[in-house]
Design a protein around this motif. Sequence first.
Motif, PDB file in Angstrom:
ATOM      1  N   SER A  94     -30.044 111.706  17.471  1.00 41.13           N
ATOM      2  CA  SER A  94     -28.652 111.424  17.128  1.00 41.13           C
ATOM      3  C   SER A  94     -28.069 110.308  17.978  1.00 41.13           C
ATOM      4  O   SER A  94     -27.434 109.380  17.458  1.00 41.13           O
ATOM      5  CB  SER A  94     -27.818 112.700  17.299  1.00 41.13           C
ATOM      6  N   ARG A  95     -28.306 110.336  19.280  1.00 40.32           N
ATOM      7  CA  ARG A  95     -27.608 109.430  20.180  1.00 40.32           C
ATOM      8  C   ARG A  95     -28.274 108.068  20.331  1.00 40.32           C
ATOM      9  O   ARG A  95     -27.602 107.079  20.660  1.00 40.32           O
ATOM     10  CB  ARG A  95     -27.435 110.099  21.546  1.00 40.32           C
ATOM     11  N   GLU A 114     -31.006 115.707  19.918  1.00 44.42           N
ATOM     12  CA  GLU A 114     -29.936 114.958  20.577  1.00 44.42           C
ATOM     13  C   GLU A 114     -30.321 113.490  20.738  1.00 44.42           C
ATOM     14  O   GLU A 114     -29.492 112.597  20.520  1.00 44.42           O
ATOM     15  CB  GLU A 114     -29.639 115.571  21.947  1.00 44.42           C
TER      16      GLU A 114
END
Length: 231
Positions: free
Chosen positions: A183-184, A180
């Motif tokens: 990705s972020r 995560e």
Amino acid sequence: MDESVTGRVLVVDDDATVRDVVRRYLELAGHEVELVGDGERALRRCAEHPPDVVVLDLMLPGVDGLEVCRRLRARGAVPVVMLTALGEEEDRIAGLQLGADDYVTKPFSPRELALRVTSVLRRARAATAPGPELVDGELRLDLGARSARLGARELALTSREFDLLAFFLTHRGTAFSRAELLSRVWGWEFGDQSTVTVHVRRLREKVEPDPARPVRITTVWGVGYRYDGTA
């Protein structure tokens, strides 16, 4: 082309064909490009005419890419995108530990490299006007100036470290997996998750009273990391 995300790029690679291909794609993206083939000349050109981003092959004759990265970091915070050969994970991790902002693995897509360079430059570009602050006790991040202080001490953060710390501060109390975060914060839907591990380790060394017993960036076993903070 958005002029705010173009700049001077120094490409350091001992392969003339690679240099030429990279130059063409970066110029198509609107960047001004200079090419050099060895570490000594790269360091000299960075001192004489500092670039906005360095694209740096780790396998260089004479002064290798890791040493070039180390010396560049000792001088300042110019963003560095590494070029590493497939399978050279130890060198890649070493480069990230030295403060490289991103990496692309050979053989690579020149278009992907150009996108990575633009992304790193966009993140590193400082705003001229003051911006909002994120605060955790003595830790303060100025989002506009992209600067960080811990008490009276200014923190030397790479652009990725700053982005990761800002993300943590704006999502304190929430646990995120490495995928995560990749990705972020990085904008990668796939990639080497050890990149996140290295950056968290480096941040802890800079913002924790005791990096071996972190109180700000804590490990959530089986999940990833959570920012708890001190305030």
